[in-house]
Design a protein around this motif. Structure first.
Motif, short mmCIF file in Angstrom:
data_model
loop_
_atom_site.label_atom_id
_atom_site.label_comp_id
_atom_site.label_asym_id
_atom_site.label_seq_id
_atom_site.Cartn_x
_atom_site.Cartn_y
_atom_site.Cartn_z
N ASP A 109 -21.99 -36.92 18.26
CA ASP A 109 -23.03 -36.65 19.26
C ASP A 109 -24.35 -36.45 18.51
OD1 ASP A 109 -24.59 -34.74 20.95
OD2 ASP A 109 -23.33 -33.20 20.09
N LYS A 118 -27.73 -34.47 18.65
CA LYS A 118 -28.34 -33.36 19.38
C LYS A 118 -29.85 -33.33 19.32
CE LYS A 118 -24.75 -29.95 19.91
NZ LYS A 118 -23.68 -30.29 18.96
N TYR A 131 -12.37 -28.26 21.78
CA TYR A 131 -13.38 -29.13 21.18
C TYR A 131 -13.82 -28.48 19.88
CZ TYR A 131 -18.30 -30.87 20.84
OH TYR A 131 -19.51 -31.37 20.43
N GLU A 164 -18.64 -25.16 15.40
CA GLU A 164 -18.50 -24.45 16.67
C GLU A 164 -17.24 -24.92 17.36
OE1 GLU A 164 -21.02 -25.51 19.94
OE2 GLU A 164 -20.99 -27.63 19.45
N ARG A 170 -14.19 -26.81 26.38
CA ARG A 170 -14.29 -27.80 27.47
C ARG A 170 -14.70 -29.13 26.87
NH1 ARG A 170 -19.45 -28.76 26.04
NH2 ARG A 170 -20.39 -26.86 25.31
N GLY A 194 -16.93 -32.17 25.78
CA GLY A 194 -18.31 -32.25 25.31
C GLY A 194 -19.14 -33.14 26.22
N ASP A 195 -20.43 -32.85 26.27
CA ASP A 195 -21.36 -33.65 27.04
C ASP A 195 -22.51 -34.00 26.11
OD1 ASP A 195 -22.97 -34.82 28.92
OD2 ASP A 195 -22.80 -33.21 30.39
N PRO A 196 -22.74 -35.23 25.71
CA PRO A 196 -22.28 -36.48 26.33
C PRO A 196 -21.07 -37.16 25.67
CG PRO A 196 -24.11 -36.97 24.88
CD PRO A 196 -23.84 -35.50 24.74
N1 GLY Z 1 -22.36 -32.29 22.96
C1 GLY Z 1 -22.13 -30.97 22.58
C2 GLY Z 1 -21.58 -30.11 23.62
O1 GLY Z 1 -21.06 -30.56 24.62
O2 GLY Z 1 -21.64 -28.90 23.45
#
Ligand code: GLY
Ligand code: AMP
Length: 422
Positions: A211, A213, A268, A282, A286, A288-290
């Motif tokens: 991802d 950020k 995750y 971290e 749940r 991840g988005d995206p």
């Molecule tokens: N893409 C990182 C998150 O969902 O926290």
């Protein structure tokens, strides 16, 4: 079976879209957005109103609730649904602490012997300030609690670290979430996101992802919730994947189990692959988005069945396969994102974008007006996701589709998936 998706962002659009392909599934969603009507029936219920979600699940006789965001999980939505006898895919509040308290996550990591950055936890601003004025730089200051992506400051200069501690602990810019702070050593390496489904005992790994950020190309500018993602990443293929499963995922689940916490849902792990191997940046409790947008685009199989099996502790009976072809998701963000996203801009070109082969346009911060016009309604507006025979093809398709979409102030990165191999 009715399946209720909780949440209404890009991740939830992708989850609802995938669930819609499940055998006999009728998909419902809390509120929804300007794009979810195509795959789910919206209920007039806020995803964070736990009483209302439980009541809606009961009155609709849903057979499964799939929870997207962390906030309702941390507030006990899964516990409430289980108490009401409703199957839920999503972790208990006790398990969600892995995300909702960074100090708790570090405690678990340490007890489990999982590699992570060296860390210090502070409950008093004076102590934190005394530490950051002498510690090695760069240093990473993190609010302990949930802060919707705003709780991490990577400080290159000492002044930035001091400012972050003051903002979180003295000024209370993040409210309760920043009253306690974790300060970490800065890790160098390549990042990767690894999501697994787990019922606490069995583990079903999803495709690895990366991802991006930072808001600008080449990973510059402030942190955002994520400006794009791609899957797979070689950092989580083959032996490397096995190493993370054995060295990170398993020991973490075992350590939680030892404390009486059965972890059921998505685990995750945000990883930094360093010269010394993978280290945890971290945990999220749940999807991840995206990352979910490209990852579910590459997932083959019955997601509703897998989620139900997970909720019943028989995930070993479920099967999901990963498509070989890579996927890329480019986030189109609104003017002013991430500081002050502007809303209400008319979006054009959605149909034309969706007509590009291999493309799915997942909606996030969008709203459909009664006349059918779609307007921006948040910071991250759309996740233009494309699958292709190669990363090059996936990228070309995603950017071709993105180029067909227009709204005032639209901004996106032009380098998502550029460095991906394969
Ligand atoms: N893409 C990182 C998150 O969902 O926290
Ligand atoms: P987090 O929300 O904890 O994943 O942090 C957000 C972003 O900050 C991560 O994706 C990394 O890019 C960066 N980050 C967090 N912790 C560290 C660390 N200890 N060293 C280097 N970068 C970090």
């Amino acid at each position: 079976m009715k399946v209720l998706v909780v949440g209404n962002g890009g991740r939830e659009h992708a989850i609802a879209w995938k669930l819609g392909q499940s055998q006999g599934a009728e998909v419902l969603i809390t509120k929804g957005n300007g794009g979810t009507d195509a795959v789910a029936r919206a209920l007039p219920v806020s995803p964070t109103d736990i009483d209302a979600v439980v009541a809606a699940a009961q009155s609709e006789h849903v057979g499964l609730v799939a929870v997207g965001p962390e906030a309702p999980l941390a507030a006990g939505l899964a516990d409430r649904l289980i108490a009401a006898g409703i199957p839920v895919f999503g972790v208990s509040a006790a398990a969600a602490r892995l995300e909702s308290s960074k100090a708790f996550a570090h405690e678990i990591l340490e007890a489990a012997g999982v590699p992570a950055a060296r860390w210090h936890v502070f409950d008093h601003a004076d102590d934190a300030l005394r530490y950051v004025v002498t510690c090695p730089l760069p240093v990473v200051v993190k609010a302990d609690g949930l802060a919707a992506g705003k709780g991490v400051v990577v400080a290159l200069q000492r002044e930035e670290a001091v400012e972050a501690v003051k903002a979180f602990m003295v000024d209370g810019t993040l409210g309760h979430a920043g009253r306690r702070v974790v300060v970490e050593d800065f890790l160098v390496g390549e990042e990767a996101s690894f999501m697994v489904m787990t019922d606490g005992e069995h583990v079903l790994p999803l495709a690895g992802a990366r991802d991006h950020k930072r808001v600008f190309d080449d990973d510059l500018g402030p942190n955002t919730g994520g400006m794009g993602a791609y899957s797979p990443t070689p950092l989580l293929e083959g032996e490397a994947r096995e190493r993370v499963l054995a060295g990170v995922i398993r020991p973490t689940l075992d350590q939680l189990a030892r404390r009486g916490i059965t972890y059921r849902g998505i685990l995750y792990a945000g990883l930094m692959i360093t010269a010394e191997g993978p280290k945890v940046l971290e945990f999220n409790c749940r999807f991840g988005d995206p990352e979910t947008q490209p990852v579910l685009s590459r997932t083959r199989g019955d997601l509703a069945e897998a989620m139900l099996a997970c909720s019943e502790g028989r995930l070993d009976k479920a099967r999901l396969d990963i498509e070989r072809h890579p996927a890329v998701c480019v986030v189109l963000a609104s003017a002013g994102y991430p500081e002050q996203p502007r809303t209400g801009d008319v979006i054009e070109g959605l149909v034309e974008a969706g007509a590009v082969p291999g493309v799915q346009v997942f909606h996030a911060g969008t709203r459909r007006l009664p006349d059918g016009t779609v307007v921006t309604a948040g910071g991250r507006v759309l996740g233009v996701t494309a699958i292709g025979k190669s990363f090059r093809e996936a990228r070309e398709r995603a950017y071709e589709a993105a180029g067909r979409i227009r709204f005032a102030g639209m901004q996106y990165r032009t380098d998502i998936g550029k460095t991906a191999r394969g």
